[in-house]
Design a protein around this motif. Structure first.
Motif, PDB file in Angstrom:
ATOM      1  N   THR A 191       0.835  -1.213   0.000  1.00 57.31           N
ATOM      2  CA  THR A 191       0.000   0.000   0.000  1.00 57.31           C
ATOM      3  C   THR A 191       0.866   1.257   0.000  1.00 57.31           C
ATOM      4  O   THR A 191       0.571   2.210  -0.716  1.00 57.31           O
ATOM      5  CB  THR A 191      -0.933   0.018   1.221  1.00 57.31           C
ATOM      6  N   ARG A 192       1.949   1.259   0.782  1.00 58.38           N
ATOM      7  CA  ARG A 192       2.839   2.423   0.780  1.00 58.38           C
ATOM      8  C   ARG A 192       3.516   2.595  -0.568  1.00 58.38           C
ATOM      9  O   ARG A 192       3.677   3.710  -1.061  1.00 58.38           O
ATOM     10  CB  ARG A 192       3.909   2.281   1.861  1.00 58.38           C
ATOM     11  N   ILE A 193       3.922   1.498  -1.160  1.00 61.81           N
ATOM     12  CA  ILE A 193       4.593   1.574  -2.452  1.00 61.81           C
ATOM     13  C   ILE A 193       3.612   2.038  -3.525  1.00 61.81           C
ATOM     14  O   ILE A 193       3.971   2.815  -4.406  1.00 61.81           O
ATOM     15  CB  ILE A 193       5.235   0.220  -2.797  1.00 61.81           C
ATOM     16  N   VAL A 219      13.207   4.850 -10.613  1.00 62.83           N
ATOM     17  CA  VAL A 219      13.616   5.627 -11.774  1.00 62.83           C
ATOM     18  C   VAL A 219      12.496   5.467 -12.789  1.00 62.83           C
ATOM     19  O   VAL A 219      12.280   4.377 -13.317  1.00 62.83           O
ATOM     20  CB  VAL A 219      14.958   5.136 -12.357  1.00 62.83           C
ATOM     21  N   VAL A 220      11.772   6.551 -13.018  1.00 59.72           N
ATOM     22  CA  VAL A 220      10.641   6.539 -13.943  1.00 59.72           C
ATOM     23  C   VAL A 220      11.135   7.060 -15.281  1.00 59.72           C
ATOM     24  O   VAL A 220      11.768   8.112 -15.350  1.00 59.72           O
ATOM     25  CB  VAL A 220       9.490   7.415 -13.409  1.00 59.72           C
ATOM     26  N   TRP A 221      10.865   6.329 -16.327  1.00 57.27           N
ATOM     27  CA  TRP A 221      11.367   6.654 -17.651  1.00 57.27           C
ATOM     28  C   TRP A 221      10.193   6.717 -18.611  1.00 57.27           C
ATOM     29  O   TRP A 221       9.183   6.051 -18.404  1.00 57.27           O
ATOM     30  CB  TRP A 221      12.335   5.567 -18.102  1.00 57.27           C
ATOM     31  N   GLU A 222      10.347   7.492 -19.664  1.00 57.36           N
ATOM     32  CA  GLU A 222       9.305   7.572 -20.672  1.00 57.36           C
ATOM     33  C   GLU A 222       9.743   6.775 -21.892  1.00 57.36           C
ATOM     34  O   GLU A 222      10.823   6.996 -22.430  1.00 57.36           O
ATOM     35  CB  GLU A 222       9.039   9.025 -21.060  1.00 57.36           C
ATOM     36  N   LYS A 223       8.907   5.853 -22.291  1.00 61.57           N
ATOM     37  CA  LYS A 223       9.226   4.980 -23.416  1.00 61.57           C
ATOM     38  C   LYS A 223       9.045   5.751 -24.714  1.00 61.57           C
ATOM     39  O   LYS A 223       8.011   6.376 -24.948  1.00 61.57           O
ATOM     40  CB  LYS A 223       8.317   3.761 -23.392  1.00 61.57           C
ATOM     41  N   LEU A 230       4.136   5.292  -5.817  1.00 59.82           N
ATOM     42  CA  LEU A 230       4.127   5.200  -7.285  1.00 59.82           C
ATOM     43  C   LEU A 230       3.137   6.188  -7.889  1.00 59.82           C
ATOM     44  O   LEU A 230       3.421   6.816  -8.916  1.00 59.82           O
ATOM     45  CB  LEU A 230       3.774   3.779  -7.723  1.00 59.82           C
ATOM     46  N   VAL A 231       1.984   6.352  -7.254  1.00 68.02           N
ATOM     47  CA  VAL A 231       1.005   7.328  -7.738  1.00 68.02           C
ATOM     48  C   VAL A 231       1.574   8.736  -7.620  1.00 68.02           C
ATOM     49  O   VAL A 231       1.429   9.564  -8.529  1.00 68.02           O
ATOM     50  CB  VAL A 231      -0.326   7.188  -6.952  1.00 68.02           C
ATOM     51  N   TRP A 232       2.275   9.005  -6.514  1.00 68.06           N
ATOM     52  CA  TRP A 232       2.915  10.311  -6.307  1.00 68.06           C
ATOM     53  C   TRP A 232       3.994  10.554  -7.361  1.00 68.06           C
ATOM     54  O   TRP A 232       4.101  11.646  -7.917  1.00 68.06           O
ATOM     55  CB  TRP A 232       3.506  10.348  -4.900  1.00 68.06           C
ATOM     56  N   ALA A 233       4.781   9.524  -7.659  1.00 68.83           N
ATOM     57  CA  ALA A 233       5.841   9.658  -8.663  1.00 68.83           C
ATOM     58  C   ALA A 233       5.241   9.891 -10.052  1.00 68.83           C
ATOM     59  O   ALA A 233       5.771  10.678 -10.841  1.00 68.83           O
ATOM     60  CB  ALA A 233       6.727   8.411  -8.662  1.00 68.83           C
ATOM     61  N   ARG A 234       4.143   9.212 -10.359  1.00 67.11           N
ATOM     62  CA  ARG A 234       3.488   9.404 -11.661  1.00 67.11           C
ATOM     63  C   ARG A 234       2.948  10.824 -11.791  1.00 67.11           C
ATOM     64  O   ARG A 234       3.103  11.475 -12.821  1.00 67.11           O
ATOM     65  CB  ARG A 234       2.349   8.398 -11.835  1.00 67.11           C
ATOM     66  N   LYS A 235       2.344  11.334 -10.708  1.00 67.52           N
ATOM     67  CA  LYS A 235       1.796  12.695 -10.742  1.00 67.52           C
ATOM     68  C   LYS A 235       2.901  13.730 -10.917  1.00 67.52           C
ATOM     69  O   LYS A 235       2.789  14.659 -11.715  1.00 67.52           O
ATOM     70  CB  LYS A 235       1.009  12.967  -9.461  1.00 67.52           C
ATOM     71  N   ASN A 236       4.012  13.556 -10.180  1.00 69.83           N
ATOM     72  CA  ASN A 236       5.113  14.504 -10.311  1.00 69.83           C
ATOM     73  C   ASN A 236       5.771  14.424 -11.683  1.00 69.83           C
ATOM     74  O   ASN A 236       6.204  15.443 -12.223  1.00 69.83           O
ATOM     75  CB  ASN A 236       6.163  14.253  -9.221  1.00 69.83           C
ATOM     76  N   ALA A 237       5.873  13.228 -12.246  1.00 70.97           N
ATOM     77  CA  ALA A 237       6.455  13.104 -13.588  1.00 70.97           C
ATOM     78  C   ALA A 237       5.567  13.773 -14.627  1.00 70.97           C
ATOM     79  O   ALA A 237       6.065  14.362 -15.591  1.00 70.97           O
ATOM     80  CB  ALA A 237       6.665  11.634 -13.932  1.00 70.97           C
ATOM     81  N   MET A 238       4.268  13.708 -14.433  1.00 70.11           N
ATOM     82  CA  MET A 238       3.355  14.342 -15.376  1.00 70.11           C
ATOM     83  C   MET A 238       3.443  15.862 -15.298  1.00 70.11           C
ATOM     84  O   MET A 238       3.510  16.541 -16.322  1.00 70.11           O
ATOM     85  CB  MET A 238       1.911  13.889 -15.114  1.00 70.11           C
ATOM     86  N   PHE A 239       3.463  16.424 -14.087  1.00 71.04           N
ATOM     87  CA  PHE A 239       3.416  17.872 -13.947  1.00 71.04           C
ATOM     88  C   PHE A 239       4.780  18.537 -14.044  1.00 71.04           C
ATOM     89  O   PHE A 239       4.897  19.626 -14.577  1.00 71.04           O
ATOM     90  CB  PHE A 239       2.746  18.251 -12.622  1.00 71.04           C
ATOM     91  N   GLN A 240       5.826  17.899 -13.519  1.00 65.10           N
ATOM     92  CA  GLN A 240       7.131  18.555 -13.505  1.00 65.10           C
ATOM     93  C   GLN A 240       7.988  18.214 -14.721  1.00 65.10           C
ATOM     94  O   GLN A 240       8.697  19.058 -15.236  1.00 65.10           O
ATOM     95  CB  GLN A 240       7.879  18.188 -12.226  1.00 65.10           C
ATOM     96  N   VAL A 269      12.397  17.987  -7.072  1.00 61.20           N
ATOM     97  CA  VAL A 269      11.245  18.075  -6.194  1.00 61.20           C
ATOM     98  C   VAL A 269      11.723  18.724  -4.907  1.00 61.20           C
ATOM     99  O   VAL A 269      12.792  18.398  -4.402  1.00 61.20           O
ATOM    100  CB  VAL A 269      10.663  16.669  -5.904  1.00 61.20           C
ATOM    101  N   LYS A 270      10.961  19.641  -4.369  1.00 61.49           N
ATOM    102  CA  LYS A 270      11.357  20.325  -3.152  1.00 61.49           C
ATOM    103  C   LYS A 270      11.477  19.326  -2.006  1.00 61.49           C
ATOM    104  O   LYS A 270      10.565  18.550  -1.743  1.00 61.49           O
ATOM    105  CB  LYS A 270      10.319  21.387  -2.798  1.00 61.49           C
TER     106      LYS A 270
END
Length: 148
Positions: free
Chosen positions: A27-29, A88-92, A33-43, A120-121
């Motif tokens: 659940t924590r992971i 490490v989130v990468w874009e294919k 992962l949802v947080w990382a996806r959101k930050n990758a989308m916006f930042q 990220v701050k």
């Protein structure tokens, strides 16, 4: 084990795996992962359909010390362990194939310096992600006796 389970998966599939996993840390992971996806989308302005997890590694964290009160004014010290997980989130790209799951491909990824930097701050990446030892490396100067 969870890091090896989601390495190389698309982001939506990794979140789905954590949603239905019965492990305690899932659940924590999933939330991270949802947080990382959101930050990758916006930042980083990544497309969520093309995102995949290139590396996911678990490491030891710091210990937090707590007092353990005992009788007659004495006390002990309890060490509460923590752990951390790095992604490490990468874009294919259009012609790029996602990362495989064998040990040789993961070892090649660890040696590269092309890892993306997340701005990220409050988050600074000082160390590289931990990689397991290469099992094919020969043992040099083995000890003549057992080590237990």
């Amino acid at each position: 084990m969870i890091g090896n389970q989601i390495t190389g998966l698309p982001m939506t599939e990794a979140i789905r795996q954590m949603q239905f996993s019965s492990k305690k840390a899932a659940t924590r992971i999933k939330h991270s992962l949802v947080w990382a996806r959101k930050n990758a989308m916006f930042q980083k302005e990544m497309n969520p359909d093309n995102m995949f997890i290139k590396l996911a590694r678990v490491g030891k964290g710091k210990y937090r010390k707590r007092l353990d009160p005992k009788a007659r004014g004495r006390y002990g010290i309890i060490r509460v362990p923590y752990a951390h997980m790095k992604y490490v989130v990468w874009e294919k790209q259009k012609d790029e194939v996602p990362v495989g799951r064998n040990a040789e491909e993961r070892a090649l990824l660890a040696g590269g310096n092309a890892l993306p930097r997340r701005d990220v701050k409050g988050f600074k990446l000082y160390n590289k992600a931990w990689m397991p030892l290469n099992e094919r490396k020969p043992v040099i100067n083995p000890k003549p006796y057992y080590n237990w």
